[in-house]
Design a protein around this motif. Sequence first.
Motif, PDB file in Angstrom:
ATOM      1  N   ALA A 165       0.841  -1.198   0.000  1.00 14.03           N
ATOM      2  CA  ALA A 165       0.000   0.000   0.000  1.00 14.03           C
ATOM      3  C   ALA A 165       0.877   1.249   0.000  1.00 14.03           C
ATOM      4  CB  ALA A 165      -0.912  -0.013   1.217  1.00 14.03           C
ATOM      5  N   LYS A 166       1.918   1.191   0.807  1.00 17.23           N
ATOM      6  CA  LYS A 166       2.843   2.325   0.901  1.00 17.23           C
ATOM      7  C   LYS A 166       3.465   2.614  -0.463  1.00 17.23           C
ATOM      8  CE  LYS A 166       7.124   3.559   3.287  1.00 17.23           C
ATOM      9  NZ  LYS A 166       8.185   3.049   4.162  1.00 17.23           N
ATOM     10  N   ARG A 167       3.910   1.553  -1.097  1.00 11.29           N
ATOM     11  CA  ARG A 167       4.525   1.707  -2.412  1.00 11.29           C
ATOM     12  C   ARG A 167       3.554   2.324  -3.406  1.00 11.29           C
ATOM     13  NH1 ARG A 167       5.691  -3.872  -2.339  1.00 11.29           N
ATOM     14  NH2 ARG A 167       7.308  -4.018  -0.776  1.00 11.29           N
ATOM     15  N   LEU A 168       2.342   1.789  -3.419  1.00  7.27           N
ATOM     16  CA  LEU A 168       1.339   2.287  -4.357  1.00  7.27           C
ATOM     17  C   LEU A 168       1.129   3.778  -4.163  1.00  7.27           C
ATOM     18  CD1 LEU A 168      -1.253  -0.613  -4.209  1.00  7.27           C
ATOM     19  CD2 LEU A 168      -0.063   0.169  -6.240  1.00  7.27           C
ATOM     20  N   ILE A 169       1.026   4.188  -2.903  1.00  5.81           N
ATOM     21  CA  ILE A 169       0.798   5.612  -2.620  1.00  5.81           C
ATOM     22  C   ILE A 169       1.992   6.441  -3.073  1.00  5.81           C
ATOM     23  CG2 ILE A 169       0.414   7.312  -0.810  1.00  5.81           C
ATOM     24  CD1 ILE A 169      -1.003   5.041   0.774  1.00  5.81           C
ATOM     25  N   GLU A 170       3.168   5.969  -2.701  1.00  6.00           N
ATOM     26  CA  GLU A 170       4.371   6.737  -3.040  1.00  6.00           C
ATOM     27  C   GLU A 170       4.584   6.841  -4.551  1.00  6.00           C
ATOM     28  OE1 GLU A 170       7.399   4.754  -0.727  1.00  6.00           O
ATOM     29  OE2 GLU A 170       7.442   6.429   0.688  1.00  6.00           O
ATOM     30  N   GLN A 171       4.120   5.819  -5.274  1.00  8.77           N
ATOM     31  CA  GLN A 171       4.311   5.852  -6.722  1.00  8.77           C
ATOM     32  C   GLN A 171       3.215   6.625  -7.442  1.00  8.77           C
ATOM     33  OE1 GLN A 171       6.768   1.928  -7.911  1.00  8.77           O
ATOM     34  NE2 GLN A 171       4.697   1.554  -7.219  1.00  8.77           N
ATOM     35  N   GLY A 172       2.315   7.183  -6.645  1.00  9.54           N
ATOM     36  CA  GLY A 172       1.266   7.994  -7.257  1.00  9.54           C
ATOM     37  C   GLY A 172       0.159   7.180  -7.883  1.00  9.54           C
ATOM     38  N   GLY A 173      -0.034   5.973  -7.406  1.00 11.00           N
ATOM     39  CA  GLY A 173      -1.069   5.134  -7.988  1.00 11.00           C
ATOM     40  C   GLY A 173      -2.400   5.189  -7.258  1.00 11.00           C
ATOM     41  N   VAL A 174      -2.467   6.017  -6.212  1.00 11.81           N
ATOM     42  CA  VAL A 174      -3.698   6.034  -5.421  1.00 11.81           C
ATOM     43  C   VAL A 174      -4.370   7.408  -5.475  1.00 11.81           C
ATOM     44  CG1 VAL A 174      -4.710   5.709  -3.145  1.00 11.81           C
ATOM     45  CG2 VAL A 174      -2.771   4.310  -3.855  1.00 11.81           C
ATOM     46  N   THR A 175      -5.652   7.358  -5.728  1.00 12.19           N
ATOM     47  CA  THR A 175      -6.435   8.572  -5.839  1.00 12.19           C
ATOM     48  C   THR A 175      -7.649   8.469  -4.932  1.00 12.19           C
ATOM     49  OG1 THR A 175      -5.837   9.282  -8.062  1.00 12.19           O
ATOM     50  CG2 THR A 175      -8.113   9.555  -7.434  1.00 12.19           C
ATOM     51  N   VAL A 176      -7.939   9.547  -4.159  1.00 12.07           N
ATOM     52  CA  VAL A 176      -9.155   9.566  -3.348  1.00 12.07           C
ATOM     53  C   VAL A 176     -10.022  10.727  -3.824  1.00 12.07           C
ATOM     54  CG1 VAL A 176     -10.123   9.870  -1.052  1.00 12.07           C
ATOM     55  CG2 VAL A 176      -8.016   8.572  -1.336  1.00 12.07           C
ATOM     56  N   ASP A 177     -11.247  10.401  -4.210  1.00 13.54           N
ATOM     57  CA  ASP A 177     -12.157  11.392  -4.796  1.00 13.54           C
ATOM     58  C   ASP A 177     -11.463  12.198  -5.888  1.00 13.54           C
ATOM     59  OD1 ASP A 177     -14.212  10.570  -3.178  1.00 13.54           O
ATOM     60  OD2 ASP A 177     -13.745  12.008  -1.595  1.00 13.54           O
ATOM     61  N   GLY A 178     -10.703  11.524  -6.703  1.00 13.47           N
ATOM     62  CA  GLY A 178     -10.062  12.177  -7.843  1.00 13.47           C
ATOM     63  C   GLY A 178      -8.777  12.909  -7.513  1.00 13.47           C
ATOM     64  N   GLU A 179      -8.415  12.915  -6.253  1.00 22.60           N
ATOM     65  CA  GLU A 179      -7.214  13.650  -5.878  1.00 22.60           C
ATOM     66  C   GLU A 179      -6.074  12.684  -5.595  1.00 22.60           C
ATOM     67  OE1 GLU A 179      -6.049  16.706  -2.371  1.00 22.60           O
ATOM     68  OE2 GLU A 179      -8.174  16.582  -2.905  1.00 22.60           O
ATOM     69  N   ARG A 180      -4.956  12.903  -6.231  1.00 20.94           N
ATOM     70  CA  ARG A 180      -3.826  12.000  -6.051  1.00 20.94           C
ATOM     71  C   ARG A 180      -3.200  12.206  -4.670  1.00 20.94           C
ATOM     72  NH1 ARG A 180      -0.493  10.907 -11.126  1.00 20.94           N
ATOM     73  NH2 ARG A 180      -2.311   9.569 -11.284  1.00 20.94           N
TER      74      ARG A 180
END
Length: 418
Positions: free
Chosen positions: A363-378
């Motif tokens: 999960a940490k990696r995904l976030i750090e790599q910019g792969g996670v968006t919440v309500d359209g916001e990275r």
Amino acid sequence: MLMFPTLNEQMDLIRSGAVEIIPEDELIKKIEVSIKKNKPLIIKLGCDPSKPDLHIGHAVVLHKMRQFQDLGHHAILIIGDFTGMIGDPTGKNVTRPHLTLEETRINGQTYLEQATMILSKDRLEVRYNSEWLGEMSFRDVIELSAKYTVAQLLERDDFNIRYKSGQPISVHELLYPLAQAMDSAAINSDVELGGTDQKFNLLVGREIQKAYGTEPQVILTMPLLEGTDGVEKMSKSYNNYIAFNDTPRDMFGKVMSIPDNMILRFFRYGARGTEKDIKEMEEQLKSDSFNPRDAKVRTAKQIVAIYHGVEAGENALAEFEKIFKNKDVPDEIEEMRLDVESQVQPLMDVLVLTSLAPSKKEAKRLIEQGGVTVDGERIGDFRAEIDLSKERLIKVGKRKFLKVSGNLIDKINGKMYQ
RNA sequence: GGGUAGGUACCGAAGCGGUUAAACGGGGCAGACUGUAAAUCUGCUGAGCUCAGCUCUACGGAGGUUCGAAUCCUUCCCUGCCCA
């Protein structure tokens, strides 16, 4: 009274898409007799219930079976519940784990449910091979194995390779082709279908039938469809498969991901394209003004339609365009409510709890790599927290969407507030 | 029964006492780009935490030697090959 199509009509349909028919003249004879006596041929297809999740690769041969049914012949689907306990040698050096008879039975049922998405339920007979194989005594097995030689068995390519390269082959694996051949003898099949990788086993069937004094079957092989990568054959272990049970959206997307040079193959073998339509598409693809994407879309829609209906195919297209062309969110997104003690949760935890990520590290990696968006916001900070008091739309990667909201619970007595 | 070669992460395959959570390749995931979930390029790829650091688990199993082992020793299990 049944009426069979003419010999030529039958042969044209039977030949289409087939790799080999061995021997073809025997098939012609069988069909002639069948028409004359007005008696359907017995068409055998064996299936391996150790892998009950069918994919489009399996469909190739099922489509062919269906054609035989449509021509008026009698289909027998053999669920290899007994042979499943052996496991067909895969050519991998690892001998597969054996299943129990109960497991193979359950899988067989699942298999059947999926297979009838393609096969007609009319003119279909289902047999479990434990019915006869389970009854054989050791004496019978020896008798059977006396009818074939080690050298003959070692002709099989994967045995040969394993033998030469010094990899183990267990005796029970050697017995597998004989067991499968026994099935043919037991049901008196006229034709057995299979993928090209089954050619050897199918041919053994002929020999064993002869040895038991019955008329040998004709074998018909169909190509092994490549997976979505366009290189390896479609298989679960390569993770390049399109499953019967995939959602329309996934199915559509997976077809769109195949390389351009695979379009025609998928159209023919996966989408059940007719000879006429295949020709047409072939011409289109040759022209420069034609966008291969359109051929892919047509193929994808048609494949989705087989398993989910025509409407689902159209919807899948619309969704696909929305997500990838317009980078929008799909219409229907799965929703999930999480039981939480506090509405504000670390994003990492939420990703793990919702199975969007397998572990916190991931999960940490995904976030750090910019792969996670919440309500359209990275979100770029892995320490970020998320307020679940209202529904949030989380997007992971390009195609995982989930609506999440929190469900407050009391830690002490487990009572829910709200 | 005798001899011999092996068993490393999802797979293939290096390493042969410390700088090794383990080279390299494939696969997988993410980002950019795109008609595309293709191709290409870039990054990541055991897990947990009070997260530019710390801790735990991991090189077939179990023991041992050593300050320290995937690497040395003992033993067991599994596999190939040769001989019988």
